[in-house]
Write a protein that holds these residues in place. Structure first.
Motif, PDB file in Angstrom:
ATOM      1  N   VAL A   6       0.852  -1.180   0.000  1.00 34.37           N
ATOM      2  CA  VAL A   6       0.000   0.000   0.000  1.00 34.37           C
ATOM      3  C   VAL A   6       0.888   1.230   0.000  1.00 34.37           C
ATOM      4  O   VAL A   6       1.852   1.295   0.756  1.00 34.37           O
ATOM      5  N   GLY A   7       0.552   2.203  -0.834  1.00 35.73           N
ATOM      6  CA  GLY A   7       1.269   3.464  -0.797  1.00 35.73           C
ATOM      7  C   GLY A   7       1.857   3.857  -2.128  1.00 35.73           C
ATOM      8  O   GLY A   7       1.832   3.108  -3.097  1.00 35.73           O
ATOM      9  N   ARG A  61      -5.447   1.059  -6.111  1.00 35.61           N
ATOM     10  CA  ARG A  61      -5.113   2.442  -5.775  1.00 35.61           C
ATOM     11  C   ARG A  61      -6.267   3.163  -5.089  1.00 35.61           C
ATOM     12  O   ARG A  61      -6.083   4.243  -4.550  1.00 35.61           O
ATOM     13  N   TYR A  85       2.228  -1.587   4.496  1.00 39.99           N
ATOM     14  CA  TYR A  85       2.379  -0.150   4.284  1.00 39.99           C
ATOM     15  C   TYR A  85       3.734   0.271   4.820  1.00 39.99           C
ATOM     16  O   TYR A  85       3.973   0.243   6.026  1.00 39.99           O
ATOM     17  N   PRO A  93      -0.022   9.327   5.355  1.00 35.75           N
ATOM     18  CA  PRO A  93      -0.744   8.688   4.253  1.00 35.75           C
ATOM     19  C   PRO A  93      -1.630   9.681   3.516  1.00 35.75           C
ATOM     20  O   PRO A  93      -2.182  10.605   4.114  1.00 35.75           O
ATOM     21  N   GLU A  97      -4.577   6.336   0.386  1.00 34.23           N
ATOM     22  CA  GLU A  97      -3.876   5.346   1.212  1.00 34.23           C
ATOM     23  C   GLU A  97      -4.644   5.087   2.504  1.00 34.23           C
ATOM     24  O   GLU A  97      -4.795   3.935   2.919  1.00 34.23           O
TER      25      GLU A  97
END
Length: 135
Positions: A6-7, A61, A85, A93, A97
């Motif tokens: 994630v990110g 996303r 993450y 974030p 995110e």
């Protein structure tokens, strides 16, 4: 094992994705935002064949893509096991995110992306072991 990163893409994420995939013996699937990969057909065509295990980078996303991914995996009695993450130093974030971290909150493993590649990789592996034991 099914792991998603994630990110925002950055060097730490890419390196950890490659290293994790190699370590686990699963494909490292990188989805480029420029590819236009946002629909359920893409998810079915490109990700479903790897439902047994992957390290997924760059997708989903947003929540719509997360829902499509969850649907494809769910039809195969599978789910994302870890949403990793790697928090970039000095940044919070983004809204997207945050939404993904909330959506996958039971699976989130969050670490500061500090230190060298090998040092971070050791912390990632330790955190994954801990998360899997707790699950």
């Amino acid at each position: 094992m099914r792991i998603m990163l994630v990110g925002r893409p950055h060097a730490d994420t890419a390196a950890q994705g490659r290293m994790l995939a190699e370590r686990l013996g699963v494909p490292h699937l990188v989805v480029d935002a420029a590819s236009g990969a946002t629909d359920a057909a893409f998810t079915e065509r490109e990700l479903a064949p790897h439902a047994a295990g992957f390290v997924l980078e760059g997708f989903p996303r947003d929540l719509a893509e997360a829902s499509a991914l969850d649907d494809v995996l769910g039809r195969r009695a599978a789910e994302i096991e870890v949403a990793l993450y790697l928090r970039p130093a000095g940044s919070a974030p983004t809204a997207a995110e945050d939404a993904l971290l909330e959506h996958y909150r039971r699976q989130v493993v969050e670490l500061d992306a500090e230190g060298g590649v090998e040092e971070l990789h050791e912390r990632v592996l330790a955190a994954l072991r801990e998360a899997l034991v707790a699950a």
